[in-house]
Design a protein around this motif. Sequence first.
Motif, PDB file in Angstrom:
ATOM      1  N   THR A  61      88.987  12.808  31.637  1.00 42.16           N
ATOM      2  CA  THR A  61      88.269  11.544  31.717  1.00 42.16           C
ATOM      3  C   THR A  61      86.862  11.761  31.151  1.00 42.16           C
ATOM      4  O   THR A  61      86.401  12.906  31.019  1.00 42.16           O
ATOM      5  CB  THR A  61      88.154  11.067  33.166  1.00 42.16           C
ATOM      6  N   PRO A  62      86.138  10.697  30.806  1.00 40.77           N
ATOM      7  CA  PRO A  62      84.762  10.883  30.316  1.00 40.77           C
ATOM      8  C   PRO A  62      83.886  11.682  31.284  1.00 40.77           C
ATOM      9  O   PRO A  62      83.083  12.519  30.861  1.00 40.77           O
ATOM     10  CB  PRO A  62      84.264   9.447  30.148  1.00 40.77           C
ATOM     11  N   ALA A  63      84.037  11.439  32.589  1.00 42.44           N
ATOM     12  CA  ALA A  63      83.230  12.175  33.562  1.00 42.44           C
ATOM     13  C   ALA A  63      83.602  13.648  33.588  1.00 42.44           C
ATOM     14  O   ALA A  63      82.729  14.531  33.657  1.00 42.44           O
ATOM     15  CB  ALA A  63      83.394  11.564  34.953  1.00 42.44           C
ATOM     16  N   ALA A  64      84.906  13.952  33.546  1.00 39.02           N
ATOM     17  CA  ALA A  64      85.347  15.341  33.534  1.00 39.02           C
ATOM     18  C   ALA A  64      84.929  16.026  32.239  1.00 39.02           C
ATOM     19  O   ALA A  64      84.556  17.210  32.235  1.00 39.02           O
ATOM     20  CB  ALA A  64      86.860  15.416  33.715  1.00 39.02           C
ATOM     21  N   GLU A  65      84.971  15.277  31.134  1.00 38.46           N
ATOM     22  CA  GLU A  65      84.511  15.829  29.843  1.00 38.46           C
ATOM     23  C   GLU A  65      83.027  16.168  29.901  1.00 38.46           C
ATOM     24  O   GLU A  65      82.577  17.179  29.361  1.00 38.46           O
ATOM     25  CB  GLU A  65      84.791  14.826  28.730  1.00 38.46           C
ATOM     26  N   SER A  66      82.257  15.317  30.576  1.00 33.26           N
ATOM     27  CA  SER A  66      80.829  15.574  30.737  1.00 33.26           C
ATOM     28  C   SER A  66      80.594  16.837  31.550  1.00 33.26           C
ATOM     29  O   SER A  66      79.742  17.669  31.204  1.00 33.26           O
ATOM     30  CB  SER A  66      80.171  14.381  31.424  1.00 33.26           C
ATOM     31  N   LEU A  67      81.369  17.009  32.625  1.00 31.66           N
ATOM     32  CA  LEU A  67      81.231  18.218  33.440  1.00 31.66           C
ATOM     33  C   LEU A  67      81.650  19.450  32.659  1.00 31.66           C
ATOM     34  O   LEU A  67      81.032  20.511  32.770  1.00 31.66           O
ATOM     35  CB  LEU A  67      82.065  18.089  34.709  1.00 31.66           C
TER      36      LEU A  67
END
Length: 324
Positions: A301-307
């Motif tokens: 997800t975008p959030a997981a990609e950011s992490l």
Amino acid sequence: MPIEHQIGTVNLPSAWGRAQMKLHQLRDVLAVAETGSLRAAGRRMGLTQPTISRSIRDIEHELGAPLFERHGNGTRLTSIGEAFVRRAKIVQSELRRAADEVEQLKGEFVGQVAVSMSPGSTIALMPSILRNFRKKHPKIVLKISEGVYEQVEADLLSGDIDFFIGPVDQDVQVLPTHVEKLFNNQRVVVARKGHPLGNATTFADLAGAEWIKPTFATRSGEADLDAMFEHAGMPAPNIVLHTRSALMTLLAVESTDLLTILPVQWLEISATSEGVQPLWLSDNLYSAPICVVRRIDVPLTPAAESLWSLTVRAGLNYKPIWKA
């Protein structure tokens, strides 16, 4: 709105006719599998036991196969049930990610990201990762568990976690995963401060010592004590204590003359470094590099990609405090 209400059914293969699997049935199967009984599953979800029982019975009828065996103390999965639960976990995880991703693509960074970290990578990287991620995405729930790769590989493949951070032997990659190296790791012999063998420089100097074998540190490509002593041409070490946690290991080292081998990151905790010391040996102590591992067949997800990006940046910039 719960996902099972947004997307009501999953079409089954044509061999099953017009049968449709309701998503709440997947939820109920997973709850019974995790709790071990219909009653416990009902308590967890606030449903009556007959409601759960009917849901399980309906899905077993649609599948034409039993998922559970009933016994006096509850239920256990059949072999077909175990296979079904493995798939159901993936479906549930991906539906959660789908809902999270839609919201995040709309600009609402809500939902959750789940990762697992080894003890050493937690010490080295988590403070920086957590601080920067919370600043960037304050509404995202971050779930962090601790483990080594072999312990969490099934969780990674089932979708329970988004990625893993820790030691991974890159020569033993298992598809379908992407492994990205962050930094080379180092392991050291650790003793209490003032240990009689505190000036040792080779394994040969440690002949006759008694050892602690931490089982959590002998996986993921980490050579164990026996292999290290064999490589040094010495008899097998005298192991008198086995431990299953880093805290237990360090307390035992600090209070006795026992020695152990740990990732060097453990010496970066002030409470730890005050009571123990590293023995910098000339012998090579193999340690698998610290990596990040994700599935390649399912996008983050975008959030997981950011992490993930924050993790890679923190890992590439990591500078160990302790060096030989």
